[in-house]
Design an enzyme around this catalytic site. Structure first.
Site, PDB file in Angstrom:
ATOM      1  N   LEU A 183      48.899  27.550 -21.537  1.00  0.00           N
ATOM      2  CA  LEU A 183      48.135  28.692 -21.045  1.00  0.00           C
ATOM      3  C   LEU A 183      46.817  28.625 -21.476  1.00  0.00           C
ATOM      4  O   LEU A 183      46.114  29.302 -20.579  1.00  0.00           O
ATOM      5  CB  LEU A 183      48.878  29.792 -21.416  1.00  0.00           C
ATOM      6  N   PHE A 211      40.850  27.412 -32.696  1.00  0.00           N
ATOM      7  CA  PHE A 211      41.566  26.476 -33.423  1.00  0.00           C
ATOM      8  C   PHE A 211      43.008  26.709 -33.167  1.00  0.00           C
ATOM      9  O   PHE A 211      43.929  26.543 -33.807  1.00  0.00           O
ATOM     10  CB  PHE A 211      41.276  26.636 -34.946  1.00  0.00           C
ATOM     11  N   ASP A 221      35.393  42.856 -31.061  1.00  0.00           N
ATOM     12  CA  ASP A 221      34.907  41.832 -29.894  1.00  0.00           C
ATOM     13  C   ASP A 221      35.603  42.237 -28.398  1.00  0.00           C
ATOM     14  O   ASP A 221      36.134  41.481 -27.922  1.00  0.00           O
ATOM     15  CB  ASP A 221      35.655  40.491 -30.286  1.00  0.00           C
TER      16      ASP A 221
END
Length: 343
Positions: free
Chosen positions: A21, A26, A136
């Site tokens: 997807l 990482f 974020d």
């Protein structure tokens, strides 16, 4: 909800891996089906060798997600660990990303934007009630639950979230175009940084371009530090004064004067009928296409300038490394691909 790490020698004994997807700094995210059922998940696969020195980031994400249960927040369903990998089984959302869905609409109004922002505010208000700061928030982290027109919006990506045990946080984190002034100044900060980011998102949803941008990093940071932005004509001519007032309260320079999520939810642009019902799809979609083309706003960037700015303020090496892992960059609105954007 307590999710212990379930040990497994081979994740394929637990899930049938269907397709990739996406991928992150990482990790890879795979579509996976639970063995013995039809249940599908988004399986975040994190190689342990990639985690060396970054274990705290993943453990933090798990700690945050374990505390969360909200209809507008992507849920962590299970955690598995093999000798080589850590696996986070996330709730599968299938409706696509925010900008893509706006571009596909037949019409789009202020009321639609107000409804979107209200859902995200509700989710972030819930996080704040638990002492969690997302850190974020940006359009890429807002996903639709289903492909259907009435789908709810979901907040995702808690890799940078932080449980606020005390009054303030210290590590510089976020994405430059959405980062609050107090974070750029490397002052202790809290929940108000999420409200600022929601102000930037709300602004973009109403015009298709960001409030702060410049080819020069110092000028970009200066704009943010001064909260210097405009409601440019003709893009804002058909937008209500209520919407502009709402944004002013979210993009308030002083975090002490900035709206909380609860105050924002009570603003008439969210809670009342102040949002216009006029179709603004044409101008907004044109600007989104110009400023947030997939090849641009998906592109990772070298955060040298941001980190240089932080170094000038005397941030510790540990904080700087955390910031380096946090940064993602996107394209300057209105610039061609050959130019070097700074927002």
């Amino acid at each position: 909800m307590l999710l212990l790490k379930k040990q497994t020698e081979d994740i394929s004994s637990v899930y049938e891996i269907r397709e990739k997807l996406g991928s992150g700094a990482f990790s890879e995210v795979m579509l996976a089906q639970e063995r013995g059922s039809a249940h599908l998940v988004a399986l975040k696969c994190i190689p342990k060798k990639a985690l060396r020195g970054k274990e705290a980031l993943v453990e933090n994400e798990i700690a945050v997600l374990r505390r969360i249960s909200h209809p507008n927040i992507v849920a962590l369903e299970d955690v598995h660990e093999s000798p080589s990998h850590l696996y986070l089984a996330m709730e599968l959302v299938t409706g696509g990303e925010l900008f893509d869905r706006i571009m596909e609409r037949g019409s789009y109004t202020e009321k639609d934007a107000s409804h979107l922002v209200g859902q995200v505010l509700g989710a972030v208000s819930y996080l704040h009630s638990l002492g969690i700061v997302h850190r974020d928030l940006k359009p890429e982290n807002l996903l639709y639950a289903t492909p259907f027109e009435d789908s709810k919006i979901m907040v995702s990506d808690f890799g940078l979230s932080k449980i606020q045990a005390g009054n303030m946080l210290g590590t510089a984190c976020g994405t430059p175009g959405y980062v609050a002034p107090e974070l750029l100044e490397q002052k202790p900060y809290g929940k108000a940084v999420d409200v600022w980011a929601l102000g930037v998102i709300s602004y973009i949803l109403l015009c298709g371009y960001p409030p702060f941008y410049d080819e020069s990093d110092p000028e970009l940071f200066s704009q943010i530090l001064r909260a210097s932005y405009e409601f440019d004509s003709p893009f804002w001519d058909d937008i209500s004064e209520s919407a502009k007032d709402f944004i002013r309260h979210l993009l308030e320079r002083d975090p002490q004067k900035r709206f909380t999520c609860q105050q924002a939810l009570q603003h008439l642009w969210i809670s009342g009928d102040a949002a216009f019902d006029r179709d603004i799809l044409g101008s907004v979609s044109e600007q989104i296409q110009k400023n947030f083309a997939r090849t641009h706003w998906k592109r990772a960037f070298n955060a040298t300038s941001f980190l240089r700015h932080i170094r000038k303020l005397g941030q510790s090496p540990e904080g700087e490394e955390a910031s380096r892992q946090c940064m993602t960059r996107h394209s300057h609105p209105g610039l061609g691909t050959s130019q070097s954007p700074k927002w």
